[in-house]
Design an enzyme around this catalytic site. Structure first.
Site, short mmCIF file in Angstrom:
data_model
loop_
_atom_site.label_atom_id
_atom_site.label_comp_id
_atom_site.label_asym_id
_atom_site.label_seq_id
_atom_site.Cartn_x
_atom_site.Cartn_y
_atom_site.Cartn_z
N SER A 148 0.80 -1.23 0.00
CA SER A 148 0.00 0.00 0.00
C SER A 148 0.83 1.28 0.00
O SER A 148 1.58 1.53 -0.93
CB SER A 148 -0.93 -0.06 1.22
OG SER A 148 -1.75 1.04 1.28
N ASP B 32 -1.65 1.30 -3.57
CA ASP B 32 -2.42 0.18 -4.13
C ASP B 32 -3.85 0.60 -4.46
O ASP B 32 -4.72 -0.25 -4.69
CB ASP B 32 -2.40 -1.04 -3.20
CG ASP B 32 -3.06 -0.77 -1.85
OD1 ASP B 32 -3.16 0.40 -1.46
OD2 ASP B 32 -3.46 -1.74 -1.18
N ASP C 40 -6.41 1.92 -2.81
CA ASP C 40 -7.62 1.74 -2.02
C ASP C 40 -7.91 2.96 -1.15
O ASP C 40 -8.79 2.93 -0.29
CB ASP C 40 -7.59 0.44 -1.19
CG ASP C 40 -6.49 0.42 -0.15
OD1 ASP C 40 -5.67 1.36 -0.10
OD2 ASP C 40 -6.44 -0.55 0.64
N ASN D 41 -7.79 9.17 6.25
CA ASN D 41 -6.75 8.98 5.25
C ASN D 41 -7.30 8.63 3.86
O ASN D 41 -6.54 8.43 2.92
CB ASN D 41 -5.74 7.91 5.71
CG ASN D 41 -6.38 6.52 5.85
OD1 ASN D 41 -7.40 6.22 5.27
ND2 ASN D 41 -5.74 5.68 6.65
N ARG E 195 -1.34 6.27 19.17
CA ARG E 195 -1.58 4.83 18.97
C ARG E 195 -0.37 4.21 18.27
O ARG E 195 0.30 4.89 17.47
CB ARG E 195 -2.86 4.58 18.15
CG ARG E 195 -2.88 5.29 16.82
CD ARG E 195 -4.11 4.93 16.00
NE ARG E 195 -3.97 3.63 15.38
CZ ARG E 195 -3.34 3.41 14.23
NH1 ARG E 195 -2.79 4.42 13.56
NH2 ARG E 195 -3.25 2.21 13.74
N PRO E 196 -0.11 2.94 18.55
CA PRO E 196 0.99 2.28 17.83
C PRO E 196 0.53 2.00 16.41
O PRO E 196 -0.60 1.55 16.21
CB PRO E 196 1.20 0.98 18.61
CG PRO E 196 -0.09 0.72 19.31
CD PRO E 196 -0.77 2.03 19.52
N SER E 197 1.38 2.26 15.44
CA SER E 197 1.02 1.98 14.05
C SER E 197 0.89 0.47 13.85
O SER E 197 1.62 -0.31 14.46
CB SER E 197 2.10 2.53 13.13
OG SER E 197 2.02 1.90 11.86
N GLY E 198 -0.01 0.08 12.96
CA GLY E 198 -0.15 -1.33 12.62
C GLY E 198 0.65 -1.68 11.37
O GLY E 198 0.71 -2.84 10.98
N ARG F 131 2.06 6.75 16.37
CA ARG F 131 1.46 7.90 15.70
C ARG F 131 0.84 8.84 16.73
O ARG F 131 0.28 8.38 17.74
CB ARG F 131 0.41 7.45 14.70
CG ARG F 131 0.96 6.53 13.63
CD ARG F 131 0.14 6.60 12.36
NE ARG F 131 0.55 5.57 11.42
CZ ARG F 131 1.58 5.68 10.59
NH1 ARG F 131 2.33 6.77 10.57
NH2 ARG F 131 1.88 4.69 9.76
C1 16G Z 1 -3.72 0.11 6.66
C2 16G Z 1 -5.21 -0.02 6.70
C3 16G Z 1 -5.86 1.33 6.81
C4 16G Z 1 -5.34 2.04 8.03
C5 16G Z 1 -3.85 2.09 8.00
C6 16G Z 1 -3.34 2.59 9.30
C7 16G Z 1 -6.45 -1.69 5.54
C8 16G Z 1 -6.79 -2.30 4.22
N1 16G Z 1 -5.66 -0.65 5.49
O1 16G Z 1 -3.31 0.77 5.51
O2 16G Z 1 -7.23 1.13 6.95
O3 16G Z 1 -5.84 3.34 8.11
O4 16G Z 1 -3.33 0.79 7.82
O5 16G Z 1 -1.98 2.52 9.29
O6 16G Z 1 -6.89 -2.14 6.57
P1 16G Z 1 -1.16 2.67 10.63
O7 16G Z 1 -1.65 1.59 11.58
O8 16G Z 1 0.25 2.55 10.21
O9 16G Z 1 -1.49 4.03 11.16
MG MG Z 2 -3.72 1.11 0.49
#
Ligand code: 16G
Ligand code: MG
Length: 634
Positions: free
Chosen positions: A101, A355, A357, A457, A586-589, A595
């Site tokens: 992404s 990507d 989305d 976003n 929040r911790p980034s995923g 963040r």
């Molecule tokens: C991913 C997620 C998006 C979310 C972003 C947060 C999907 C398909 N995409 O791109 O929804 O806003 O992560 O990123 O679930 P972060 O956890 O790094 O802030």
């Molecule tokens: Mg994306």
């Protein structure tokens, strides 16, 4: 740019390592090659590291890591996808998308689409984590063999005979240099597991989700939506619906303007070009008033997602770099459509992520105005307003249709002004805040008959429940016999078109682009007029590195920090110092960072609050390096 040598030279006939410049209209069919020995070979050749302490996690958007560590994960995802498809007794197809992404080129990732075209459920995630971290090849293969036997027996009992449906896995990938090789590993493992693979080649993430949803159309596709499988079906569905929505205009004079689209130097460019070709082929004589100009493609010279794309524009609140040197040189297609008018102005622009989305809109000056951003919150408000108006018209003309709830789901990132606008428009009970990530917002949106969801976003869509389709059916029957009511009939047409134009599986930048453009065209709105729906509170975002971001825990919707316990009281104290102040961490995923989000009544206050909150994180969560300052924003 990271280059991975191809240790699977025989992969070339399966997936070309050369980046294609066009999309496959239909997928390449790769027959099963069941072989437990081949599966064991792949697992041995790409072993899970024995040294690494790290657990591979299936995060917000699947597995996402530095591309160099992903080959073992990809082999195991091939097993996972086959098991997910086998598990569904009815022979549903599943999907695998290889992409990272909005992350930079050094990353890659992979996620699974469930049979309904949506994100994989929590049970699947647990299986994903087990498979991706199992170091013992024998255990892995035995696990697969046992599960395969179990599901196959269940299927036979279910279907009553020995001949069962083939197990089908759809795969797609983005334009990253390592995506072909990584995809090849998924394909090989899935075929060795006995799956039939449909290789869609280079696609946007939402196209892959569309392909899966439409492959399982009998069960999951609402009746109102025509069955349009594959990438060519996606393009036809979107273009037909875009034209149908624009055709409901009562104003004959076309609005002539251009929409400049920054495609983040990624796959969105190829997808948008393909859509525009479909528009050309199917639209002779169609008075499309917007000239859509895709730019920042994979060949534009710009690095993927770097200083461009929706993530950059939305987080930094500045325009992207326009990499195409010939951007402002006029050009036409062979059919004579202007694709690059000499006078492309930058007052109507959009940016996609890597990507495709996500999408945000913006205006880069022009006519003396400054840059302004219209993010996912503004899109949500526009959609709610449009749907609410049309629904109001229909309900007035056909009072017998049942009441439909129209609600919106946002995340903690939603600008406070947008939440206030929506609460005032829809009522407080119809505005929900969910945890960041599509799977969370998408699930929450299903509580409404019409559930609009958007992350700030730019990731979002609308989901429609059964009662919506029932109500439209009833209204259609009523209006066909009643005295002609053109306004109500037009509202019905618009509401019928929406679920076809909107991607029902997942947020989709290209579908959202056409939808927003159609609504703005019907309303004859400029971006400035859209922007005036409400005034954003100034906000600021930052991210900082800490030694271990897993020590940070938040409440369900991420508005409060629960651990370390010392953080939230300090944030509360800071927020109180600023009128209309709000802030969370929040911790980034998806990245190895924490963040920070802050908003307040003035730009200066939002910046100050963000900077102070970043310091709190640095102090309390073992920040790495120097304490941050607002100038050092990444
Ligand atoms: C991913 C997620 C998006 C979310 C972003 C947060 C999907 C398909 N995409 O791109 O929804 O806003 O992560 O990123 O679930 P972060 O956890 O790094 O802030
Ligand atoms: Mg994306």
């Amino acid at each position: 740019m990271l280059a991975i040598a191809d240790p699977e030279p025989d992969s070339a006939p399966i997936l070309s390592l050369r980046q294609p410049v066009t999309m496959n209209a239909t997928p390449i069919r790769l027959d099963p090659q069941p072989s437990h020995a081949e599966l064991a070979r792949l697992c041995d050749k790409y072993p899970v590291s024995m040294e690494s302490e790290r657990t591979m996690e299936y995060g917000t958007a699947g597995f996402r890591y530095d591309a160099a560590v992903l080959p073992p994960v990809m082999v195991r995802v091939g097993i996972l996808a086959t098991l997910r498809a086998l598990e569904t007794a009815s022979g549903y197809h599943v999907g695998v998308m290889v992409t990272a992404s909005h992350n930079d080129e050094s990353y890659n990732g992979v996620k699974i689409a469930d049979p309904d075209g949506g994100m994989m459920n929590a049970q699947g995630e647990r299986l994903a984590v087990y498979l991706a971290n199992e170091r013992n090849t024998d255990a892995l293969v035995q696990y697969f063999v046992a599960q395969q036997a179990k599901y196959t027996t269940e299927k036979r009992i279910h279907s009553g005979n020995a001949a069962t449906e083939p197990v089908v896995v759809h795969v797609g990938r983005d334009t990253r240099s390592h995506s072909p090789f990584l995809t090849c590993l998924v394909v090989k493992a899935a075929r060795a597991c006995g799956a039939l693979v449909l290789d869609h080649g280079v696609v946007t993430t939402p196209m892959l989700h569309h392909a899966v949803l439409h492959a399982n159309h009998v069960k999951f596709l609402p009746k109102l939506i025509p069955h349009r499988p594959h990438v060519d079906g996606y393009q036809r569905l979107l273009i037909d619906s875009y034209r149908a929505l624009l055709a409901t205009t009562d104003n004959q004079a076309p609005l002539q303007r251009s929409l400049l689209v920054d495609c983040a130097c990624g796959v969105g460019y190829i997808g948008l070009e393909a859509l525009l070709q479909t528009l050309d082929q199917q639209s002779s004589g169609f008075g499309s008033s917007t000239t859509i100009v895709p730019t920042n493609g994979p060949d534009s010279g710009g690095p993927l997602n770097e200083s461009c794309g929706s993530e950059y524009v939305q987080k930094m609140i500045i325009p992207p770099t326009w990499y195409d040197a010939d951007l402002f040189t006029s050009a036409t297609t062979s059919e004579g459509r202007a694709i690059k008018p000499a006078s492309v102005d930058k007052s109507y622009c959009a940016a996609l992520d890597g990507d495709a989305d996500r999408i945000v809109f913006f205006s880069e000056g022009g006519h003396g105005s400054d840059f302004f951003l219209l993010d996912g919150d503004k899109i949500a408000c526009l959609l709610c307003d449009f749907v609410g108006n049309e629904l109001g018209i229909l309900q007035k003309a056909v009072p017998s249709i049942s009441f439909l709830s129209l609600g919106v789901v946002q995340t903690a990132y939603a600008n406070g002004a947008s939440t206030a606008y929506l609460e005032q428009k829809l009522g407080k009970a119809n505005v929900a805040i969910a945890k960041t990530g599509v799977k969370h917002v998408h699930a929450a949106a299903h509580q409404f008959d019409i559930g609009v969801y958007f992350e700030a976003n730019g990731h979002g869509t609308i989901v429609f429940g059964d009662r919506y389709y029932d109500a439209l059916n009833e209204a259609a029957a009523f209006l066909s016999t009643a005295v002609q009511d053109t306004v109500a009939t037009r509202a019905l047409r618009r509401l019928e078109t929406l679920p076809r134009l909107v991607n029902q599986a997942v947020g989709d930048a290209l579908s959202d682009l056409l939808l927003v453009d159609a609504i703005l065209t019907l309303r004859r709105w400029t971006l400035a007029e859209w922007n005036a729906m409400y005034q954003d509170l100034p906000s600021r975002q930052d991210k900082i590195r800490v030694q271990d971001r897993s020590i940070i825990q938040t409440n369900d919707n991420e508005t409060r920090c629960l651990a370390p316990a010392s953080v939230q009281p300090r944030l509360d104290e800071l927020v109180q110092q600023h009128p209309s102040g709000r802030c969370f961490i929040r911790p980034s995923g998806t990245e190895d960072v924490v963040r920070i989000y802050a908003e307040a009544a003035t730009r200066e206050a939002a910046d100050t609050l963000c900077q102070a909150a970043a310091r709190v994180v640095h102090d309390e969560c073992q920040g790495v390096g120097e304490p941050p300052s607002i100038q050092s924003r990444m």
